[in-house]
Scaffold this motif. Structure first.
Motif, PDB file in Angstrom:
ATOM      1  N   GLU A 455       0.809  -1.225   0.000  1.00 25.65           N
ATOM      2  CA  GLU A 455       0.000   0.000   0.000  1.00 25.65           C
ATOM      3  C   GLU A 455       0.847   1.283   0.000  1.00 25.65           C
ATOM      4  N   ALA A 456       2.047   1.222   0.591  1.00 25.57           N
ATOM      5  CA  ALA A 456       2.906   2.416   0.568  1.00 25.57           C
ATOM      6  C   ALA A 456       3.373   2.675  -0.871  1.00 25.57           C
ATOM      7  N   GLU A 457       3.690   1.590  -1.574  1.00 23.74           N
ATOM      8  CA  GLU A 457       4.099   1.722  -2.974  1.00 23.74           C
ATOM      9  C   GLU A 457       2.960   2.300  -3.811  1.00 23.74           C
ATOM     10  N   LEU A 458       1.728   1.898  -3.477  1.00 25.58           N
ATOM     11  CA  LEU A 458       0.581   2.445  -4.220  1.00 25.58           C
ATOM     12  C   LEU A 458       0.530   3.969  -4.028  1.00 25.58           C
ATOM     13  N   ARG A 459       0.769   4.385  -2.790  1.00 28.46           N
ATOM     14  CA  ARG A 459       0.762   5.834  -2.534  1.00 28.46           C
ATOM     15  C   ARG A 459       1.829   6.524  -3.413  1.00 28.46           C
ATOM     16  N   HIS A 460       3.016   5.916  -3.513  1.00 28.42           N
ATOM     17  CA  HIS A 460       4.066   6.511  -4.353  1.00 28.42           C
ATOM     18  C   HIS A 460       3.631   6.532  -5.820  1.00 28.42           C
ATOM     19  N   MET A 461       2.934   5.486  -6.226  1.00 26.38           N
ATOM     20  CA  MET A 461       2.550   5.397  -7.641  1.00 26.38           C
ATOM     21  C   MET A 461       1.488   6.441  -8.005  1.00 26.38           C
ATOM     22  N   VAL A 462       0.612   6.735  -7.065  1.00 25.58           N
ATOM     23  CA  VAL A 462      -0.380   7.793  -7.316  1.00 25.58           C
ATOM     24  C   VAL A 462       0.360   9.129  -7.492  1.00 25.58           C
ATOM     25  N   ALA A 463       1.350   9.364  -6.622  1.00 21.86           N
ATOM     26  CA  ALA A 463       2.128  10.608  -6.720  1.00 21.86           C
ATOM     27  C   ALA A 463       2.903  10.646  -8.037  1.00 21.86           C
ATOM     28  N   THR A 464       3.449   9.498  -8.415  1.00 24.41           N
ATOM     29  CA  THR A 464       4.233   9.419  -9.659  1.00 24.41           C
ATOM     30  C   THR A 464       3.334   9.701 -10.863  1.00 24.41           C
ATOM     31  N   ALA A 465       2.142   9.091 -10.844  1.00 27.39           N
ATOM     32  CA  ALA A 465       1.208   9.299 -11.967  1.00 27.39           C
ATOM     33  C   ALA A 465       0.773  10.763 -12.038  1.00 27.39           C
ATOM     34  N   ALA A 466       0.569  11.363 -10.876  1.00 25.95           N
ATOM     35  CA  ALA A 466       0.132  12.772 -10.858  1.00 25.95           C
ATOM     36  C   ALA A 466       1.208  13.656 -11.485  1.00 25.95           C
ATOM     37  N   ALA A 467       2.464  13.281 -11.265  1.00 27.54           N
ATOM     38  CA  ALA A 467       3.567  14.124 -11.745  1.00 27.54           C
ATOM     39  C   ALA A 467       3.940  13.826 -13.194  1.00 27.54           C
ATOM     40  N   TYR A 468       3.427  12.742 -13.740  1.00 23.44           N
ATOM     41  CA  TYR A 468       3.863  12.280 -15.070  1.00 23.44           C
ATOM     42  C   TYR A 468       2.974  12.855 -16.160  1.00 23.44           C
ATOM     43  N   ASP A 469       3.578  13.680 -17.016  1.00 27.56           N
ATOM     44  CA  ASP A 469       2.790  14.328 -18.068  1.00 27.56           C
ATOM     45  C   ASP A 469       3.192  13.898 -19.476  1.00 27.56           C
ATOM     46  N   GLU A 470       4.090  12.907 -19.550  1.00 29.28           N
ATOM     47  CA  GLU A 470       4.647  12.547 -20.875  1.00 29.28           C
ATOM     48  C   GLU A 470       3.680  11.740 -21.724  1.00 29.28           C
ATOM     49  N   GLY A 471       2.686  11.123 -21.099  1.00 22.84           N
ATOM     50  CA  GLY A 471       1.768  10.255 -21.842  1.00 22.84           C
ATOM     51  C   GLY A 471       0.929   9.481 -20.854  1.00 22.84           C
ATOM     52  N   PRO A 472       0.204   8.462 -21.334  1.00 25.04           N
ATOM     53  CA  PRO A 472      -0.637   7.685 -20.408  1.00 25.04           C
ATOM     54  C   PRO A 472       0.197   6.853 -19.442  1.00 25.04           C
ATOM     55  N   ILE A 473      -0.323   6.694 -18.253  1.00 25.72           N
ATOM     56  CA  ILE A 473       0.369   5.893 -17.238  1.00 25.72           C
ATOM     57  C   ILE A 473      -0.691   5.134 -16.434  1.00 25.72           C
ATOM     58  N   ALA A 474      -0.391   3.905 -16.084  1.00 24.66           N
ATOM     59  CA  ALA A 474      -1.359   3.100 -15.339  1.00 24.66           C
ATOM     60  C   ALA A 474      -0.670   2.437 -14.159  1.00 24.66           C
ATOM     61  N   PHE A 475      -1.415   2.227 -13.095  1.00 24.94           N
ATOM     62  CA  PHE A 475      -0.888   1.450 -11.968  1.00 24.94           C
ATOM     63  C   PHE A 475      -1.962   0.486 -11.516  1.00 24.94           C
ATOM     64  N   ARG A 476      -1.545  -0.746 -11.233  1.00 21.55           N
ATOM     65  CA  ARG A 476      -2.496  -1.799 -10.855  1.00 21.55           C
ATOM     66  C   ARG A 476      -2.303  -2.180  -9.397  1.00 21.55           C
ATOM     67  N   TYR A 477      -3.404  -2.539  -8.765  1.00 24.21           N
ATOM     68  CA  TYR A 477      -3.378  -2.952  -7.367  1.00 24.21           C
ATOM     69  C   TYR A 477      -4.572  -3.871  -7.136  1.00 24.21           C
ATOM     70  N   PRO A 478      -4.445  -4.755  -6.121  1.00 23.55           N
ATOM     71  CA  PRO A 478      -5.449  -5.817  -6.000  1.00 23.55           C
ATOM     72  C   PRO A 478      -6.648  -5.449  -5.136  1.00 23.55           C
ATOM     73  N   ARG A 479      -7.599  -6.369  -5.124  1.00 16.46           N
ATOM     74  CA  ARG A 479      -8.727  -6.308  -4.190  1.00 16.46           C
ATOM     75  C   ARG A 479      -8.184  -6.565  -2.781  1.00 16.46           C
ATOM     76  N   GLY A 480      -8.812  -5.995  -1.793  1.00 14.65           N
ATOM     77  CA  GLY A 480      -8.493  -6.375  -0.418  1.00 14.65           C
ATOM     78  C   GLY A 480      -7.529  -5.441   0.286  1.00 14.65           C
ATOM     79  N   GLU A 481      -7.064  -5.923   1.429  1.00 14.16           N
ATOM     80  CA  GLU A 481      -6.237  -5.079   2.288  1.00 14.16           C
ATOM     81  C   GLU A 481      -4.769  -5.170   1.929  1.00 14.16           C
ATOM     82  N   GLY A 482      -4.040  -4.133   2.324  1.00 12.60           N
ATOM     83  CA  GLY A 482      -2.590  -4.129   2.173  1.00 12.60           C
ATOM     84  C   GLY A 482      -1.948  -5.021   3.220  1.00 12.60           C
ATOM     85  N   ILE A 483      -0.626  -4.887   3.342  1.00 15.02           N
ATOM     86  CA  ILE A 483       0.068  -5.805   4.260  1.00 15.02           C
ATOM     87  C   ILE A 483       0.362  -5.155   5.608  1.00 15.02           C
ATOM     88  N   GLY A 484      -0.063  -3.916   5.762  1.00 16.40           N
ATOM     89  CA  GLY A 484       0.116  -3.262   7.061  1.00 16.40           C
ATOM     90  C   GLY A 484       1.426  -2.499   7.189  1.00 16.40           C
TER      91      GLY A 484
END
Ligand SMILES: Cc1ncc(C[n+]2csc(CCOP(=O)(O)OP(=O)(O)O)c2C)c(N)n1
Length: 638
Positions: A455-484
């Motif tokens: 889940e911490a990596e997901l937070r980084h990926m949202v920030a990375t996607a927000a900052a990325y303007d070069e083209g389309p970007i996607a990040f995948r994450y699963p159903r359910g809870e993180g690992i704590g």
């Protein structure tokens, strides 16, 4: 009065034909039994409740009037098909719903001859029904085809494509529009307002009062029958115009909980010999179960619950769900950047964008069940300098493939894709499995692709996607809870196309893409206990691929395994291609891409599914040992 006996009516029928001689009061009792049975079964299995409760009378009426299974009855999405399952010989299996080897949560051709079409994704029923109607005609077989579609599902383009086609073909198709004024949440869009206007029309109100309301515009067969019934419903002149313009004969709106209204109308419609007909039925989602009726979401999807109180089991968890981490991360980014907007396709709570909308109502768009449109709409927003985040489950994103290629990627538009429910989803089964996004997006030039390992990596990926303007970007994450893991308050911007080593070893290398990283670490521990020093790396990116990292792993280890929660064509295929083309496979290196096997797995728990796919730590250890010829060690260690 109905004749009450001790034996429940449901126990007397194993198939719909056995209820076709029931009296009206018996049918009414049957409805109560079906409703109770459904509530009881779902209370122990969890599943979709509200939608099924709303169509109990409709299910009984349809099976009573139509000659199923010879007449084809298709339930759009299929999440409302539990009463239909109870009536069609599956009552005794209801408590196996959505469990391994149990009943599917949707309709399924393999499960029953009463399920003529497999469903799960919305808005397919009119197309499939039209195909069946035309196919039957070509085979010189006379049968009715009935498609039941919700007002939410009616917001998808495919439903209109099908109606447009059916209207022009004059096909014998009956569409039942089940209007409960709900999708998963409140429906949005012009169609929903149109239906609300029809329902509030004098035509509907007068029918509810039981006033005879017949127009001379009826086709002959219907007209004749209609004269014989007091309760026939037909909208006043002008009602249903939109459907009539599309070539459908419109009937309604009628009360979908009143058998006195439903039965004669359905009989008339059945006996009409020409053209496509749309019957507008008004129902209440969650009908007959107070906790569901009163809940905001009408108990659309529930876990196990207490029948008396309606309280749902909540498994205590130490970690937030990935969905909620995506949502809070996006809100944090949106605070800093007012160009960020959120888009979802009728899934406010499922995607977590409901929370975003609470704070930024003007920056959040529910486009209805319209995944294709969501993507091209986002492309348009990106053209105007906005930063759209399109939040769609992996399996529903399949619908938007052309839009992703044609409207986004070719034009290199910076649309951000938040791909929830990536990988196995468990109880919802193969229609909802998010196994293919890596393969289908990986093939598209200009896409940047990431997978969160926690889940911490997901937070980084949202920030990375927000900052990325070069083209389309996607990040995948699963159903359910993180690992704590500890969550940073604000995400950091990751270097594009760079993974990292998590732990260093020398003999075996495991390169993980996504959430099986924890299983890879466990596998490494077991391998270390066997004296096999193991490196574990988190690739973070599938595109651009971290070729430096892969080269380093390939050159310094005897064997390299890639691990991902996606099908063939995804991360492992990209790594394999790079290794082969760069000559790194020409020497002694062994490479083993571990991925979801090339088959459709039925519903089961997520853990069971990963285990069966060989993607849990045991499967990873076994593959590593096999690759270095130490198969004998597998049995000692696992
Ligand atoms: C293509 C697709 N997108 C999203 C979903 C998720 N989904 C399942 S049911 C549903 C709402 C359907 O509303 P409606 O057709 O009105 O049926 P109701 O549940 O109200 O009976 C949605 C959005 C889906 N099944 N398929």
């Amino acid at each position: 009065m109905s004749q009450k006996t001790n034996t429940p009516l449901l126990d007397k029928i194993s198939k719909p034909s056995e209820m076709r001689n029931f009296s009206l009061p018996q049918l009414s009792d049957l409805c109560s039994e079906v409703r109770n049975e459904m509530i009881d079964a779902v209370s122990v299995t969890g599943g979709h409740l509200g939608a099924g409760l709303g169509v109990v009378e409709l299910s009984v009426a349809l099976h009573y009037v139509f000659n199923t299974p010879d007449d084809r009855l298709i339930w759009d999405v299929g999440h409302q098909s539990y009463p239909h399952k109870i009536l069609t010989g599956r009552k005794d299996k209801m408590r196996s719903l959505r469990q391994k080897d149990g009943l599917s949560g949707f309709t399924n051709r393999k499960e029953s001859e009463y399920d003529p079409f497999g469903t799960g994704h919305s808005s397919t029923s009119i197309s499939a029904g039209l195909g069946m109607a035309v196919g039957s005609e070509l085979n010189n077989e006379i049968r009715n085809v009935v498609a039941v579609i919700g007002d939410g599902a009616m917001s998808a383009g495919m439903a209109y494509e099908a109606m447009n086609n059916a209207g022009a073909m004059d096909a014998r198709l009956i569409v039942i529009l089940n209007d409960n004024d709900m999708s998963i949440a409140q429906p949005t869009g012009a169609m929903s307002s149109y239906l609300a206007r029809l329902v509030s029309s004098p035509g509907y109100r007068s029918v509810r009062k039981g006033v005879k309301n017949i127009t001379e515009k009826l086709p002959h067969a219907i007209h004749k029958r209609a004269k014989q019934t007091e309760e026939f419903a037909r909208g006043l002149l002008g009602a249903g115009t939109l459907f009539e313009e599309m070539g459908f004969y419109y009937v309604g709106p009628i009360n979908g909980h009143n058998l006195d209204h439903l039965l004669p109308v359905l009989r008339n419609v059945r006996d009409a010999k020409n053209g496509p007909i749309l019957v507008h039925v008004v129902t209440k989602k969650g009908k007959g179960y107070e906790p569901a009726e009163n809940a905001l979401d009408k108990y659309h999807g529930v876990g196990k619950f207490n029948v008396v109180t309606g309280a749902q089991d909540k498994t205590p968890s130490n970690a937030p769900s990935y969905t909620s981490v995506f949502s809070s991360s996006l809100i944090a980014e949106a605070k800093k950047d007012d160009k960020i907007v959120g888009i979802h396709a009728a899934m406010p709570s499922g995607t977590g964008l409901d929370k975003f909308e609470e704070i930024y109502p003007k920056r959040c768009f529910d486009v209805g069940i319209a995944e294709q449109h969501a993507v091209t709409f986002a492309a348009g927003l990106a053209c105007e300098g906005l930063k759209p985040f399109v939040a769609i489950y992996s399996s529903f994103l399949q619908r938007s493939y052309d839009q992703i290629v044609h409207d986004v990627a070719i034009q290199k538009l910076p649309v951000r894709f938040a791909i929830d429910r990536a990988g196995f989803v468990g109880a919802d089964g193969p229609t909802h499995a998010g196994n293919y996004d890596s393969a289908f997006l990986g093939a598209v030039p200009n896409m940047a692709l990431m997978a969160a390992s926690n889940e911490a990596e997901l937070r980084h990926m949202v920030a990375t996607a927000a900052a990325y303007d070069e083209g389309p970007i996607a990040f995948r994450y699963p159903r359910g809870e993180g690992i704590g893991v500890e969550l940073p308050t604000i995400g950091k911007i990751l270097e594009i196309g760079k993974g990292h080593i998590v732990q260093e070893g020398s003999k075996i290398a495991i390169l993980s893409y996504g959430t099986q990283l924890e299983e890879c670490k466990k596998a490494a521990k077991i391998l270390a206990s066997l004296g096999l020093s193991t490196t574990v790396a988190d690739a973070r990116f599938m595109k651009p691929l971290d070729t430096d990292l892969i080269t380093q792993l390939a050159k310094n280890h005897e064997t390299l395994l890639s691990v991902e929660t996606a099908s063939i064509g995804g991360f492992g295929s990209h790594v394999a291609s790079f290794l082969a083309l760069s000559g790194l496979l020409d020497g002694n290196l062994k490479f083993r891409p571990l991925m979801i096997p090339d088959r459709f797995d039925e519903h089961a728990s997520v853990d069971d599914l990963y285990q069966a796919a060989g993607l849990d730590h045991k499967g990873i250890v076994a593959s590593a040992l096999k690759s270095i010829g130490q198969v004998n060690k597998i049995s000692q260690i696992l």
